[in-house]
Each structure stands twice: as structure tokens, then as C-alpha cells.
Design an enzyme around this catalytic site. Sequence first.
Site, mmCIF file in Angstrom:
data_model
loop_
_atom_site.group_PDB
_atom_site.id
_atom_site.type_symbol
_atom_site.label_atom_id
_atom_site.label_comp_id
_atom_site.label_asym_id
_atom_site.label_seq_id
_atom_site.Cartn_x
_atom_site.Cartn_y
_atom_site.Cartn_z
ATOM 1 N N PRO A 72 0.654 -1.337 0.006
ATOM 2 C CG PRO A 72 -0.120 -0.320 2.724
ATOM 3 C CD PRO A 72 1.064 -1.605 1.086
ATOM 4 C CG ASP A 73 5.061 1.262 -0.970
ATOM 5 O OD1 ASP A 73 4.952 -0.265 -0.518
ATOM 6 O OD2 ASP A 73 5.659 0.857 -0.261
ATOM 7 C CG HIS A 74 1.815 4.418 -5.077
ATOM 8 N ND1 HIS A 74 2.829 5.646 -5.516
ATOM 9 C CD2 HIS A 74 3.167 3.159 -5.254
ATOM 10 C CE1 HIS A 74 4.017 4.648 -6.344
ATOM 11 N NE2 HIS A 74 3.973 3.344 -6.345
ATOM 12 C CB VAL A 75 -2.732 3.534 -0.420
ATOM 13 C CG1 VAL A 75 -3.154 2.674 -0.390
ATOM 14 C CG2 VAL A 75 -4.875 4.665 -0.916
ATOM 15 C CB ALA B 98 2.063 8.179 -0.408
#
Length: 811
Positions: free
Chosen positions: A552-555, A557
Site C-alpha cells: 500500500p505504499d502509494h496510498v 503516502a
Amino acid sequence: LPQKEAPIMTLADADQRPLSGYRVVDLVAGPLSAISRSLGELGANVLRLVDSRQGPSDHSPQEHISETFANLGKSVSSVDFFDAEAVLGILRTADLIIEDVSVAGRAPWAKALDSVRQARPELVIMTVSPFGQGNSCSDWQMSDPVLHALSGELSRSGIAGRAPLLPPGQISVQCAIAQGAYLAVLALYNSLVTGRGDHLDYSALDGAVQALDPGFGIGGSATMGRSARLLSRDRPVKGFLYPILPCADGFVRICLLAPRQWRGMFKWMGEPAEFASEAFNSTAARYKSLDLIPAIARFFVDKTRKDLEQQGQAHGVPISAMLSLDECLAQNHLKIRGAFADRAVSPGVTAPFPNGVIEIDGQRMTPDAPQAEVAGSARPAARPLNRPLEGLKVLDLGVIVVGAEQSRLLADMGADVIKIESSAFPDGTRQSYLPYELSAGFAAGHRNKRSLGLNLKDPAGIALFKRLAADADLVLSNFKPGVMEGLGLGPAELARLNPRIICVDSSAFGSTGPWSNRMGYGPLVRASAGLTGQWRYPDDPESYSDSITIYPDHVAARAGATAALALLIRRLQTHQGGSASISQAEVMLSQLGAQIATAHLVGCGVPGFESADGPPDAPWGVFQAAGEDEWCVVTVRGDEDWSRLLAVLKRDDLAADTGLGNRSGRLAARERIDRAVADWMAHQDADQAMRTLQAAGVPAARMLRVADQPLFSYYQERRFFRQDHHPYLPEDLLTERHHAVAQNLPEPDNRPAPLMGEQSVEVLKDWLDLADDAIADLISQGVIEPTPSAVFDKIAKTLEAHNNPTGETHS
């Protein structure tokens, strides 16, 4: 360092939520209404308007749970939408209006809303829709699989040689919600500081592409720094990347990325001679070894998950047990942190729902806080700005994808973001196919930032960081909890130096609780949160298929950037900073919130909840079209969609079967329906099938690969992509053009991502006004690390070889 005197708080409650006192009016039906729930959790007074003329909905029990989750914490007002004055009277009280495209322009009062905007130029309106307005896809129908197909995510999910695999849950829609919440708070902040409101044309597909796993954005080790468009057209082979290995009582997953992590693994295994070569410090060398993973598997096979986790953590090896969702939810860690809370879904019936994903000043932002009265007048003096965050100073200690994205969002909007890094602990995303630490992925994720090479292992480096922090607005990090405090740079210490500073940290499992000190990357979070266990083919229990997904890195962030903006909004009134903390695991679990609540009700035997597994209707899946490895998603959301699909299929036998006229009948006959769709699709061009079905009103989409996206009509008409030039890369970059289609949110600048330490001298002069001799002393002592001249020599040779591949010389 001189201590700054803290000003007296101007708000009644120092612990109040950052958006307290601002009014959001919600005119959205369907899942995107959750955008305003996120703002309500941060303290906004969210009023949901519903049309009193509408009759009761015919939602399925599962749809009812999704709607309940989307609207937690909101107050509701029923009003006759044909009573224009009544509606306009409410809208005039709003700081932000979030409207559904089905309402925008069609309601009797829609035209009169223009007069409200003229009277209140600071008003922000966000019009949300599946595919935005004014393009050839604007009237198309949306489902979660449709967003997966068009975002490029579906093409990377599954196993080579098999059909693409739909990811579990509704994560593409949920990522679109998170992007929408970030944009709403950004537009509100811009309105507060500039006095200019906005009108955002927000598309769920835009949000899903940006916040789930953008193929042209920064990638993790899955792409080794190359653009994802260079990946194979097929899905990855089984077991590719982030190995999942059997042990005595199940499976574990490991993530060996940094050389120090490999050395920990090597020592843990007893330092076997066949892997003693220094070459194994390289990630690429480890991937190429045919013997390494089998050797690790033999080492794990007689040990339990718990023992492997404990021993691995002791050796500095990122490792996680593979847990089912039920096993994860039973963990004491989540209970101690209060990650879930029971809430009513109907009279006398409750279910556990996610309890908010952002902590502000140590307090969880839950969806059930009392809503403050609308302030109505607390606005600072307007300032003309080219970009909303212009003039803000940000110290960015973030690493890997979540760290890169969180600060890029702020840099794109004008903040002066200084990436703090050192040669001793390089950012993992600096791995590259080039002979210097720069790549297409890194360039996309770090545009518009500057780099300061700073040795934080040296007390002089810590002292210098504190001098920078004394004049900074934000400090961003995503280390394990306690690392910043161990360096003497925790939020409390930085607030003592600078009461206006805002600190935002993101970690795998949160800043408190039994799991807080675990090392965690996205693949490990997915494994421990039960998502990887669901992301597999039903007929193969070991077909884990999330290996090259960056989630879930992008979300996560987006959650961090939203928290930062909310605290900046609070600071406009209080003149004080604050801190925010994000748990990536809880971000992920929150996106499975409706599924978790439904499973609980199924387990309790609540009538209407017979199953939490499987599709919500039939057909609901991916079907092979004509041509090699071409696929099209087809989904039905209810009886009307089914009737429309029958008109396309022209199957009299299905149309005559009255038992298929309702959801339960279709689910019981799912195999028969799927065969009928598959027979039709096998003779169709995927693109034409998509357009035929969408023209009929059926949610369908051709599976786009990342390389297909720039050529697809939707992205071209939305001007979604742009070409960016980087002076140190052989080829131009394809990147996202804007965060949103809006009137007053400009396109990001195009300042190239930095080499490590490239602006070290420049930053120290700009921020601290240090003299040349003082900077030279810091460089000679190893406190400051500018880019070595040898790096520029490598760049010159690489670019020369690219521009002159034959090696010919010319006079």
C-alpha cells in the site's frame, strides 16, 4: 540553538482535530462518498444531503455495509432537491462541496450554484465521477474490476500462463477515495491561503491510477528502477520476487533488499560457504542464483512461523508470517491500537469497522467524534501564490516508495523539499540498471526535490539537521518507530526547537503496539495483514500473485500527505505545529473494511449475510478475447446491468430463464453465465467488446498493459501523461501531468530528481546562509556529502554511449 517562544493557542482546544470548524457538504451517492468520511475523521463538519423524494434503496446486504462504512460519522439532512432555496441555503454554509456528477448540472438548483460561487470565490467544489467530465468515456460505468483493468494493475496480477487475477476486495476504488481525500484537503488549504476557491473535476480512474500502483511512477525493487512498461506482457512467473516459503506450521515471506539484510540472512544460516561471495550483496546477483532460495527454504522448513519471525528480526532480516485475514484481525496488536470499533449497521446489529487510519498528536482520528460547529470566518489574509505550498520548507527523511511519494506530492505543489540521504544508507529505490544511482522510477518519484547528503551518524550531522529543522515547516520520515527519537530528532525534541514544526511519520505497523518495532515493506505488510493469502487463484492455494504490486505504499503516502495538509490548515489558526502517524497495515486493512464487517456478520449468522466470499453478482470476472493474451473485464452490479448484458449477448435461453432475473439466481448459475460470456468474448476484439458493452451500460473494460495507457483515448483526452526530460537519463520520462483536473491547482514543475547530495552546498547556503569555508570544513569532516565528481564522469560516459551506440567518432 535559540528556543522559539510558543505563541498562545487561539483555538479553544489544543487537541482538537485539524479540520475542526470547516463545513463539508456531501452530495455523493455510492462508494466515492467515503471521500468526505476521511475529512470528517480529521474533524470537518460533514453534512450529507439526501433527496427526500427518493424512496428506499434496493441495495444488497453487502452494498448496505459498503454504504454504512462510507458514511460513518456524518450528519444527514433530508431535503427536497427540487426546493432550490432550501438546498442553496445549506450550500452557502459550506467551505467545500463534494458533489456527484449525477447531481452536478442536473439538479434544479445547479445553475444557481454559480451565483454562490460568485458571492464566495473561496468556495471549493469537487465534482466526482467514475471517468471525469467532457471525454469519450464520461458516460461509462464503473466497478472495481473495471478500474483495475484500465489502471494497468490487472495486467500485473496473476501468474504467467494463466488468466489475469482480479485482486481481492475493492482496493482500486478505495485508492481512488484516498486520492480524492488528499485533493480535497489540498484544495481547501489552497483556498485558505490564497483566497481562491476551485472546481475539481475528479475522476475515480485518475485516482486509482495514481494511488494504487502507477505504472509510470516510482516502483520498488520489482522493476529494479526501470519503467514498468518494460516488464513482460505476461504476468510474472510463480514465486517471482519476495519469496514465500513453507515452514513447520504454514508459510513466511522474506524481503531481502539491502546488503546489510542479506548479511543478516547469511549469518543466520550459519554463513554457508557457497554464498560467501561478496557478489551476493547485490540484489540482482541473489535473484540470479538458482541455489539460494532452495537453501533458505531448507533452513526454514522445520521452524515455526513465530520462531522464524523472532529469529529473523533478531538478525535484521525483514520477514513476516503469512497470516489469513482472520488470524491478522485476532492479533492483540490491532486490539491494543484500537484499529477497529463496533458500529451499528441496523437496529440491534453491529459489526467491526476500521477506526480511522491517521493519528494526530498521538490521538486516533476516529469517524465518530462530535462535530464542531462551523467557524465560518477564521481565514488568514490571502496571499498570491503560484502553487499552494510555495514557500514551505520540508525536510524529507523518507525512503523507498511511501517516503518518495509522500514528499513528491508536496514538492509538486511548490514546497521546497530537501531529501536527506547518505552514502552509508542509500535509499533502496536508488538501485538502478545504470552505473549511477538514478533511474526512471527514481526520477518519477523524486522530481522537484533537492538532495542534501548528510551524515546523521555524526553528532555534527545531527546538530546541522536541528539547525535546518529550526526553520522548517515539515519533517517527513518512515523509519521504524523510535529511530527518530534515538537520533534525538523525535517530534517532541523538534517541537522544542520549533513549535511550528509538523512531523509526519509512516511505519509498517504503527508507532505503538507489540508489532511496532517490526521491519516492514509492502510485501511483508500484505503477508501479515492477510491480503497476500487472498490474492491467489481459487484452485491453487500457493498461487500467491501480488509479487510485483507496489501496495500500500502509494496510498499510505496519500494518507500522510493528507495529514500534513490538515495540520498545516490547523496551524493557520493556532500557529502551532503537531505530529501525525500512519500505519501502513491499518491503511490496507481499512480498505478491506466492508469485507471485514460483512465476514463478521456472516459468522454471526445475521440474516441476509450468507457468504462473505466470492463476487457480488454474475458475471463478475475476466474473460479472454480474440488475439494473443487479450482480456476484458465484464461485471454486473444488479438486475438492470443484467438486462443490458442480455441485450448484447442475444442469448434467448438466458433471457427466458426468469431465475436469472435476480442476484441470488445469477450467483447460483454463475458457471453457466460465465460460459455464455466467455463464448461471446472469444470472438470479440477486446477493445471493441469493451466499447460495445459500455455503450449498453454494462461495466466492462479491456485489460490495458502499462505500455497501452498513453495510447488509450481516455488518458489522451484527459491529458493525463506528459514527457519530462532529465539531463542525466538516456531517455525522457513519461509521468503524470497533474494531480487533478482543476481550475486553480497548477501542473507540477519539472525540476529533475537529484543525484545523491547534488544540492548539498546549495541547500546549506539557501537555508542557513553558511559561508563557503564553513561548508568546506563540513565536507572535509564527512558531515556533508556532495555528489562525487566520479558520478558525473559515469553519467557522461553513459549518455555518450547511448547517443553514439556504434562508438563511431565524427569530425
